[in-house]
Design a protein around this motif. Structure first.
Motif, PDB file in Angstrom:
ATOM      1  N   ILE A  59       6.508  11.444 -12.594  1.00  0.00           N
ATOM      2  CA  ILE A  59       5.281  11.955 -11.985  1.00  0.00           C
ATOM      3  C   ILE A  59       5.256  13.466 -12.162  1.00  0.00           C
ATOM      4  O   ILE A  59       6.221  14.154 -11.832  1.00  0.00           O
ATOM      5  CB  ILE A  59       5.229  11.619 -10.472  1.00  0.00           C
ATOM      6  N   ASP A  60       4.146  13.974 -12.681  1.00  0.00           N
ATOM      7  CA  ASP A  60       3.985  15.414 -12.874  1.00  0.00           C
ATOM      8  C   ASP A  60       3.359  16.060 -11.633  1.00  0.00           C
ATOM      9  O   ASP A  60       3.761  17.134 -11.217  1.00  0.00           O
ATOM     10  CB  ASP A  60       3.149  15.696 -14.111  1.00  0.00           C
ATOM     11  N   TYR A  63       0.835  -1.206   0.000  1.00  0.00           N
ATOM     12  CA  TYR A  63       0.000   0.000   0.000  1.00  0.00           C
ATOM     13  C   TYR A  63       0.872   1.259   0.000  1.00  0.00           C
ATOM     14  O   TYR A  63       0.617   2.204  -0.734  1.00  0.00           O
ATOM     15  CB  TYR A  63      -0.933  -0.019   1.215  1.00  0.00           C
ATOM     16  N   GLN A  64       1.922   1.244   0.808  1.00  0.00           N
ATOM     17  CA  GLN A  64       2.829   2.400   0.866  1.00  0.00           C
ATOM     18  C   GLN A  64       3.534   2.622  -0.470  1.00  0.00           C
ATOM     19  O   GLN A  64       3.846   3.759  -0.828  1.00  0.00           O
ATOM     20  CB  GLN A  64       3.840   2.227   1.995  1.00  0.00           C
ATOM     21  N   ALA A  98       8.253   5.963  -5.083  1.00  0.00           N
ATOM     22  CA  ALA A  98       8.153   4.504  -5.120  1.00  0.00           C
ATOM     23  C   ALA A  98       7.305   4.074  -6.315  1.00  0.00           C
ATOM     24  O   ALA A  98       7.709   3.207  -7.091  1.00  0.00           O
ATOM     25  CB  ALA A  98       7.551   3.984  -3.813  1.00  0.00           C
ATOM     26  N   LEU A  99       6.152   4.701  -6.474  1.00  0.00           N
ATOM     27  CA  LEU A  99       5.222   4.326  -7.542  1.00  0.00           C
ATOM     28  C   LEU A  99       5.885   4.386  -8.917  1.00  0.00           C
ATOM     29  O   LEU A  99       5.781   3.441  -9.706  1.00  0.00           O
ATOM     30  CB  LEU A  99       3.988   5.237  -7.506  1.00  0.00           C
ATOM     31  N   LEU A 101       6.588  -4.775  -8.885  1.00  0.00           N
ATOM     32  CA  LEU A 101       6.129  -4.518  -7.513  1.00  0.00           C
ATOM     33  C   LEU A 101       6.744  -5.537  -6.549  1.00  0.00           C
ATOM     34  O   LEU A 101       7.192  -5.174  -5.453  1.00  0.00           O
ATOM     35  CB  LEU A 101       4.610  -4.546  -7.443  1.00  0.00           C
ATOM     36  N   ALA A 102       6.782  -6.792  -6.952  1.00  0.00           N
ATOM     37  CA  ALA A 102       7.388  -7.830  -6.109  1.00  0.00           C
ATOM     38  C   ALA A 102       8.867  -7.543  -5.876  1.00  0.00           C
ATOM     39  O   ALA A 102       9.364  -7.669  -4.750  1.00  0.00           O
ATOM     40  CB  ALA A 102       7.189  -9.203  -6.743  1.00  0.00           C
TER      41      ALA A 102
END
Length: 163
Positions: free
Chosen positions: A47-48, A25-26, A33-34, A154-155
């Motif tokens: 990321i904008d 979730y974090q 991170a995303l 993600l893993a």
């Protein structure tokens, strides 16, 4: 693409990840991170803007960087600009987003609803992605490969985060 009943396509994928739902979730609520794990193989992201709250929005640019697998971007020759709205955030359990692609091509128009469900299992967390109303311009086999790649990323991110 619609099926024989006239409904828009739904694509999904899931993977058991050796990490807690909290860690995963974090990974969604931190923009750095995303952007490090969400882009599928062959893409990089930036990321904008990013507001991780219900009703909050974000914009991400995904650029194709793999010379051995050239793809056409939805927004420009090699880029997809994605605008998302967080519809629902249930800490450590679920993220629901409305996703729109910035594109002049009508085959990418409309809002796709992307739901990430996080379920505690004995091995860690089962992460499931369900994409509803997938734009017809996204080939199903490409989308499924992208979802699988994102889950692998993600893993790997979650494993690295625990190290």
């Amino acid at each position: 693409m619609t099926n024989s009943s006239g409904k828009k396509r739904t694509d999904s994928a899931s993977k058991v990840i050796k990490a807690s739902p909290q860690t995963i979730y974090q990974a969604f609520t931190d923009p750095e991170a995303l952007v490090s794990w969400l882009p599928p193989e062959g893409m990089k992201g930036s990321i904008d803007f990013f507001e991780p709250r219900e009703g909050g929005a974000y914009q991400m640019s995904l650029t194709y960087v793999s010379p051995d697998r050239p793809m056409r971007g939805k927004t420009s020759e090699d880029t997809d600009v994605v605008r998302g709205t967080f519809l629902k955030l249930v800490e450590d359990k679920q993220i629901v987003q409305e996703i729109k692609f910035e594109s002049e091509d009508p085959s990418f128009a409309g809002a796709m609803i992307m739901t990430w469900a996080l379920e505690t299992v004995s091995e860690g967390t089962k992460a499931t992605i369900i994409c509803e109303n997938v734009p017809e311009g996204i080939r199903q086999e490409d989308h499924e490969a992208g979802l699988e790649s994102t889950l692998e990323n993600l893993a790997a991110f979650a494993k690295q985060d625990r190290a």
